[in-house]
Design a protein around this motif. Structure first.
Motif, PDB file in Angstrom:
ATOM      1  N   ILE A  26      48.891  10.499 -88.891  1.00 18.71           N
ATOM      2  CA  ILE A  26      47.994  11.672 -88.902  1.00 18.71           C
ATOM      3  C   ILE A  26      49.260  12.093 -90.404  1.00 18.71           C
ATOM      4  O   ILE A  26      48.090  12.948 -91.064  1.00 18.71           O
ATOM      5  N   ALA A  27      49.986  11.854 -90.562  1.00 14.26           N
ATOM      6  CA  ALA A  27      50.812  12.370 -91.354  1.00 14.26           C
ATOM      7  C   ALA A  27      50.415  11.564 -93.277  1.00 14.26           C
ATOM      8  O   ALA A  27      50.020  12.330 -94.390  1.00 14.26           O
ATOM      9  N   ARG A  28      49.817  10.492 -93.592  1.00 12.30           N
ATOM     10  CA  ARG A  28      49.447   9.886 -94.605  1.00 12.30           C
ATOM     11  C   ARG A  28      48.035  10.455 -94.632  1.00 12.30           C
ATOM     12  O   ARG A  28      47.891  10.528 -95.106  1.00 12.30           O
ATOM     13  N   ILE A  29      47.073  11.000 -93.462  1.00 10.01           N
ATOM     14  CA  ILE A  29      45.937  10.941 -93.547  1.00 10.01           C
ATOM     15  C   ILE A  29      46.259  12.631 -94.019  1.00 10.01           C
ATOM     16  O   ILE A  29      45.426  13.549 -94.566  1.00 10.01           O
ATOM     17  N   ALA A  30      47.055  13.517 -93.063  1.00  8.09           N
ATOM     18  CA  ALA A  30      46.660  14.686 -93.139  1.00  8.09           C
ATOM     19  C   ALA A  30      48.310  15.440 -92.820  1.00  8.09           C
ATOM     20  O   ALA A  30      48.754  15.754 -91.777  1.00  8.09           O
ATOM     21  N   PRO A  31      48.854  14.994 -94.610  1.00 10.66           N
ATOM     22  CA  PRO A  31      50.584  15.863 -94.275  1.00 10.66           C
ATOM     23  C   PRO A  31      50.750  16.891 -93.972  1.00 10.66           C
ATOM     24  O   PRO A  31      52.090  17.511 -93.717  1.00 10.66           O
ATOM     25  N   VAL A  32      49.611  18.361 -93.952  1.00 13.72           N
ATOM     26  CA  VAL A  32      50.199  19.969 -93.748  1.00 13.72           C
ATOM     27  C   VAL A  32      50.486  19.788 -92.459  1.00 13.72           C
ATOM     28  O   VAL A  32      51.465  20.817 -92.481  1.00 13.72           O
ATOM     29  N   ALA A 139      44.003  14.017 -86.866  1.00 15.06           N
ATOM     30  CA  ALA A 139      44.197  13.857 -88.015  1.00 15.06           C
ATOM     31  C   ALA A 139      43.235  14.470 -89.050  1.00 15.06           C
ATOM     32  O   ALA A 139      43.364  15.815 -90.280  1.00 15.06           O
ATOM     33  N   HIS A 140      42.166  13.921 -89.679  1.00 17.33           N
ATOM     34  CA  HIS A 140      40.565  14.209 -90.068  1.00 17.33           C
ATOM     35  C   HIS A 140      40.271  15.786 -89.829  1.00 17.33           C
ATOM     36  O   HIS A 140      39.592  16.645 -90.703  1.00 17.33           O
ATOM     37  N   LEU A 141      40.408  15.842 -88.362  1.00 15.75           N
ATOM     38  CA  LEU A 141      39.415  16.562 -87.853  1.00 15.75           C
ATOM     39  C   LEU A 141      40.623  18.504 -88.306  1.00 15.75           C
ATOM     40  O   LEU A 141      39.873  19.236 -88.888  1.00 15.75           O
ATOM     41  N   ALA A 142      42.415  17.757 -88.273  1.00 13.11           N
ATOM     42  CA  ALA A 142      43.022  19.256 -88.937  1.00 13.11           C
ATOM     43  C   ALA A 142      42.544  19.301 -90.343  1.00 13.11           C
ATOM     44  O   ALA A 142      43.030  20.282 -90.189  1.00 13.11           O
ATOM     45  N   ALA A 143      42.490  18.295 -90.703  1.00 13.02           N
ATOM     46  CA  ALA A 143      42.226  18.602 -92.330  1.00 13.02           C
ATOM     47  C   ALA A 143      41.051  19.114 -92.902  1.00 13.02           C
ATOM     48  O   ALA A 143      40.842  19.353 -93.750  1.00 13.02           O
ATOM     49  N   GLY A 144      40.039  19.488 -91.655  1.00 12.52           N
ATOM     50  CA  GLY A 144      39.153  20.111 -91.996  1.00 12.52           C
ATOM     51  C   GLY A 144      36.945  19.603 -91.580  1.00 12.52           C
ATOM     52  O   GLY A 144      36.312  20.105 -92.257  1.00 12.52           O
ATOM     53  N   ILE A 145      37.739  18.266 -91.494  1.00 14.13           N
ATOM     54  CA  ILE A 145      36.543  17.503 -91.279  1.00 14.13           C
ATOM     55  C   ILE A 145      36.028  17.985 -89.660  1.00 14.13           C
ATOM     56  O   ILE A 145      35.738  18.077 -88.480  1.00 14.13           O
ATOM     57  N   GLY A 146      34.244  17.917 -89.972  1.00 14.86           N
ATOM     58  CA  GLY A 146      33.953  18.773 -88.677  1.00 14.86           C
ATOM     59  C   GLY A 146      33.877  17.565 -87.921  1.00 14.86           C
ATOM     60  O   GLY A 146      33.095  16.093 -88.106  1.00 14.86           O
TER      61      GLY A 146
END
Length: 270
Positions: A26-32, A139-146
């Motif tokens: 998760i952290a490598r894809i979406a660190p925030v 991770a991708h979803l949390a980063a904003g991917i629909g």
């Protein structure tokens, strides 16, 4: 829409590195986004217990991507899915684990199957979809991917649902089954507080408890302190379920209780 939080629920335990591996992915894809760990000590492969814990927890969490993995069917044809609810997303296997939590968050609006390789790790293990499919998806979803980008839509009516436990309430009698056992040894039944009311039980009512042939006498209370030390009490727990406890002890150990054991409560007439 992006999310500040990812909640994480599994049966992975804490003796191995499985949880850390998933959090690292998760952290490598979406660190925030921050990861909020619900529990990783769901009994191994106990989908119903995982579903119960998740459903009782998510209403108190901030809007999030809720990642849950209790997955005895990993590597089979069971689907991986993302469920869209009013204030978040739920990611995990399509085995009933996510449904109650989705309903607790207002119901499922849309669902999608996790099939798009671009949002998975490059090599997918047959036995660790938490690492290779579910954690990357979260991770991708949390980063904003629909969610619609992760795979085709799923008919909500085809999602796997766990069988409903049977409960019967009538005047002076309540039959149900063991639904969950917490770390204190308290035994939660499938029955709810409304079922207890339907049986005519009020605080102070004496009750004869039979769990799979083992019996004790108890009293209906509002809290543990309403009875003496080591007394058996029947009460409505914080999740709204009827529960059996020992004041200062473990009801589960005394009864050697397991999930699904039949329970019969007989209430004394006033």
């Amino acid at each position: 829409m992006s999310y500040d939080w990812i909640s994480f629920t599994t049966d992975y335990g804490t003796d191995d590195g499985f949880v850390a591996v998933c959090e690292g992915v998760i952290a490598r894809i979406a660190p925030v986004p921050r990861v909020l760990h619900v529990t990783h000590t769901v009994p191994a492969q106990d989908v119903r217990r995982g579903a119960s814990v998740l459903a009782h927890t998510v209403p108190y969490l901030p809007p999030a991507v809720h990642l849950a993995v209790v997955d005895p069917g990993v590597g089979t044809e069971r689907r991986g899915v993302v469920l869209v609810v009013a204030e978040g997303l739920l990611v995990g296997p399509d085995n009933g684990l996510l449904i109650a939590a989705a309903e607790a968050l207002g119901g499922i609006r849309e669902a999608y199957q996790l099939t798009e390789p671009a949002y998975q790790l490059s090599r997918v293990s047959a036995t660790f979809h938490g690492r290779d499919i579910f954690a990357p998806a979260a991770a991708h979803l949390a980063a904003g991917i629909g969610p619609e980008n992760l795979g085709p839509p799923v008919d909500v009516g085809t999602l796997i649902r766990l069988p409903e436990p049977e409960t019967l309430a009538e005047e002076g009698k309540l039959s149900s089954e063991v639904f969950a056992i917490d770390s204190f040894g308290n035994i939660a039944l499938a029955a709810t507080g409304a079922d207890l009311d339907a049986a005519g039980a009020t605080p102070g009512t004496s009750v004869h408890v039979n769990i799979d042939g083992r019996t004790v006498n108890a009293v209906v209370t509002r809290t543990f302190g309403d009875a003496g030390p080591e007394a058996y009490v029947v009460y409505v727990d914080s999740a709204g379920r009827v529960a059996l406890a020992v004041n200062g002890g473990s009801a589960a150990a005394d009864f050697d209780a397991t999930l699904g054991d039949p329970v019969l409560l007989l209430f004394a007439r006033p």
